[in-house]
Design a protein around this motif. Structure first.
Motif, PDB file in Angstrom:
ATOM      1  N   UNK A 143       0.865  -1.187   0.000  1.00 34.27           N
ATOM      2  CA  UNK A 143       0.000   0.000   0.000  1.00 34.27           C
ATOM      3  C   UNK A 143       0.901   1.237   0.000  1.00 34.27           C
ATOM      4  N   UNK A 144       0.754   2.030  -1.057  1.00 27.76           N
ATOM      5  CA  UNK A 144       1.620   3.172  -1.294  1.00 27.76           C
ATOM      6  C   UNK A 144       0.830   4.464  -1.163  1.00 27.76           C
ATOM      7  N   UNK A 145       1.379   5.435  -0.449  1.00 28.47           N
ATOM      8  CA  UNK A 145       0.803   6.779  -0.433  1.00 28.47           C
ATOM      9  C   UNK A 145       1.561   7.601  -1.468  1.00 28.47           C
ATOM     10  N   UNK A 146       0.844   8.057  -2.487  1.00 29.33           N
ATOM     11  CA  UNK A 146       1.462   8.824  -3.566  1.00 29.33           C
ATOM     12  C   UNK A 146       1.145  10.302  -3.355  1.00 29.33           C
ATOM     13  N   UNK A 147       2.198  11.115  -3.263  1.00 25.48           N
ATOM     14  CA  UNK A 147       2.060  12.526  -2.891  1.00 25.48           C
ATOM     15  C   UNK A 147       2.482  13.403  -4.067  1.00 25.48           C
ATOM     16  N   UNK A 165       5.496   6.897  -0.527  1.00 28.82           N
ATOM     17  CA  UNK A 165       5.900   6.381   0.776  1.00 28.82           C
ATOM     18  C   UNK A 165       5.010   5.197   1.127  1.00 28.82           C
ATOM     19  N   UNK A 166       5.418   4.490   2.166  1.00 29.00           N
ATOM     20  CA  UNK A 166       4.510   3.463   2.682  1.00 29.00           C
ATOM     21  C   UNK A 166       3.270   4.167   3.221  1.00 29.00           C
ATOM     22  N   UNK A 167       2.141   3.448   3.207  1.00 30.66           N
ATOM     23  CA  UNK A 167       0.873   4.041   3.638  1.00 30.66           C
ATOM     24  C   UNK A 167       0.713   3.996   5.153  1.00 30.66           C
ATOM     25  N   UNK A 203      11.389   6.305  11.070  1.00 35.96           N
ATOM     26  CA  UNK A 203      11.053   6.822   9.737  1.00 35.96           C
ATOM     27  C   UNK A 203      10.129   5.877   8.978  1.00 35.96           C
ATOM     28  N   UNK A 204       9.508   6.396   7.936  1.00 36.80           N
ATOM     29  CA  UNK A 204       8.730   5.551   7.021  1.00 36.80           C
ATOM     30  C   UNK A 204       9.598   5.235   5.806  1.00 36.80           C
ATOM     31  N   UNK A 205       9.169   4.226   5.075  1.00 31.08           N
ATOM     32  CA  UNK A 205       9.876   3.826   3.863  1.00 31.08           C
ATOM     33  C   UNK A 205       9.453   4.740   2.711  1.00 31.08           C
ATOM     34  N   UNK A 206      10.413   5.104   1.879  1.00 30.29           N
ATOM     35  CA  UNK A 206      10.078   5.843   0.659  1.00 30.29           C
ATOM     36  C   UNK A 206      10.515   5.015  -0.545  1.00 30.29           C
TER      37      UNK A 206
END
Ligand code: FES
Length: 103
Positions: A27-31, A40-42, A85-88
């Motif tokens: 699940x990817x958060x696209x900004x 980034x990871x969601x 941190x989150x993954x990018x």
């Protein structure tokens, strides 16, 4: 070589907005920050909040659960309560396609 996968069209995510996509089980958060895309990871590292439902403040994504923030360029925490941190993921645009490299 990173393996880039098409996740969305450039028109799918407006400037200053975030959207969540499911790609190969991730699940990817696209900004979209001023026309540049970041992935980034969601999941928030604090308590699993859905980052893709959060808001963008410049390069920061704000978790909707407790207001923690992360820099979408690096994944580093910019506001507590998260500590980790989150993954990018690397992003590129090919024509109208936004592509993300997953590992
Ligand atoms: S779950 Fe994201 S800040 Fe708490």
């Amino acid at each position: 070589m990173p393996n880039f996968v098409t996740v969305a069209n450039v028109n799918d995510v407006k400037k200053g907005k975030v959207k969540t996509f499911q790609v190969n089980g991730h699940r990817i958060a696209l900004c979209n920050v001023e026309g540049t895309f970041f992935a980034t990871q969601d999941l928030c590292t604090h308590d699993g909040g859905p980052l893709g439902e959060g808001e963008l403040w410049g390069y920061d994504i704000e978790c909707p659960r407790h207001g923690g923030r992360f820099d979408v360029r690096t994944g580093q925490v910019t506001a507590l309560p998260p500590i980790l941190p989150i993954k990018t993921f690397p992003v590129r645009v090919e024509g109208d396609a936004i592509q993300v490299a997953l590992d």
